[in-house]
Design a protein around this motif. Structure first.
Motif: not given
Length: 418
Positions: A291-300, A303
């Motif tokens: 989930k943290r990895k998904t959150y960071n990719s969404h901030l960038a 995705t």
């Protein structure tokens, strides 16, 4: 002694996950499922009340009577619902695809854990209880060879025997847990704000559940390791009959070496509780990382819509897979000891896992858990605790392959639909 499917998994529970993850943090507006065009079938926008207006993130309601001006905001624009619009049809098809995907992903995981992997479970258990074996089958290459020999000499039924009893054990386990939690104050789930007392009561509930399902687990174990050559055609409820007979001391006669159920409670509960604790911790840890990895990719904002929808479905599946794999590997020696104690004195005859044909009787004389551990270590060595480990490798390799294939199919459907 535990159900094969980790706790807390429900494929149908993923239906709404895509909508939550798609608008996560408001960082990317692409194809949000919270727009009026996508949910027009389900959400009706209430009429405006004089002196009020629909608010957006960060805005404050103006006082009554003050004229309002439209303020631009970032995010998807709400469009009025049109019965003949193409967007509503596309949103409805996306919603149907999400529901189908949640059901299909859960079904594929269940099929892999309980049907496709069952031959690996059968051979793994036969190797674990076979103290005669000279070949330990620690690698998948020798396991594939011996599975082919069993299928050639006895037919496909030799690899899928006892599959119905495994479902019965899972049903008894879930039913016992629900009934005990209903009539006792023991919590079935641990709340977010947990306390040591709550954790202890929850583990006590799990322990009582394993005790109730223990005789049925013994009967299921016998069905999965009993050789098809000498096995009679038993009904699907034979597991229930044998489990009840084991409790009341009736049914098929056993030898004097049969261990009483009271002496099996400690190793059974120990294995079940440790498996539950390890799998739960690993599942939460892996899910937190994903989930943290998904959150960071969404901030960038890097995705794609397809990847965003995949992130809503597959993290929990991957976490369940990793949790089950790690707990089975860590507790494999304890599982070998547990199976030998359960099978002792039951007059069970298994297949010869060295040759692929012939049968062997089980005539162990362990006095308990400690004696079983010392005997295996002295007579079979440390690797004696890992007999049949190659079948476990094949089992989780098949599971990983099915998850990957399911992901590819789902990605293809999403790309064609978007």
């Amino acid at each position: 002694m535990h159900p094969r499917r980790p706790d807390g998994f429900d494929g149908l529970g993923y239906r709404g996950g895509a909508r939550d993850e798609q608008g996560f943090g408001g960082a990317f507006p692409a194809r949000s499922f919270s727009t009026g065009s996508d949910l027009g079938h389900w959400v009706t926008t209430p009429p405006d009340i004089p002196g009020s207006r629909n608010l957006h993130w960060g805005e404050k309601s103006p006082p009554y009577g003050v004229p309002t001006t439209s303020t631009p905001y970032e995010g998807p624009t709400e469009e009025p619902f049109s019965s003949g619009g193409g967007g509503s049809v596309q949103g409805q098809s996306s919603e149907q695809l999400n529901r189908f995907a949640g059901f299909g992903i859960g079904l594929a995981s269940l099929f892999t854990e309980n049907v496709l992997a069952h031959p690996c479970i059968v051979l793994r258990r036969q190797c674990q209880v076979n103290y005669h074996a000279q070949h330990y089958h620690l690698t998948p290459f020798t396991v594939i060879n011996i599975m082919y020999s069993f299928n050639k000499t006895q037919g496909p039924r030799a690899l899928w025997k006892g599959m119905g009893s495994t479902f019965i054990v899972q049903g008894v386990t879930l039913g016992a847990e629900g009934i005990i939690s209903e009539f006792t104050p023991l919590p079935r789930e641990v709340l977010h704000k947990w306390s040591p007392k709550q954790i202890g009561e929850h583990l006590l509930l799990k322990s009582l559940t394993y005790v109730v399902a223990m005789p049925f687990y013994s009967a299921s174990l016998i069905e999965t390791v009993q050789s098809e050559i000498i096995r009679d055609n038993t009904g699907i409820l034979e597991c229930v009959k044998e489990g009840i007979g084991r409790v009341i001391g009736m049914g098929v006669p056993h030898s004097k070496r049969l261990l009483p159920l009271l002496s099996l409670i400690f190793p059974t509960v120990l294995h079940g509780v440790l498996h539950y604790i390890i799998s739960s911790l690993i599942q939460k840890f892996v899910l937190l990382i994903l989930k943290r990895k998904t959150y960071n990719s969404h901030l960038a904002e890097s995705t794609s819509p397809v990847q965003s929808m995949l992130d809503a479905y597959f993290p929990e599946l991957i976490a369940n897979f990793a949790a089950s794999l790690c707990s089975d590997v860590i507790l494999y020696p304890l599982e070998t000891v547990l199976h030998r104690l359960h099978i002792q004195g039951t007059r069970t005859i298994i297949d010869n896992t060295d040759l692929g044909y012939e049968v062997l009787p089980i005539n162990t004389q362990y006095e308990g858990m400690r004696d079983c551990i010392n005997t295996i270590k002295q007579e079979e060595g440390v690797f004696g605790f890992y007999k049949g480990f190659g079948a476990l490798i094949i089992q989780y390799t098949l599971h990983a392959a099915v998850l990957q294939i399911t992901k590819i199919i789902y990605s293809t459907l999403l790309q064609n639909n978007i």
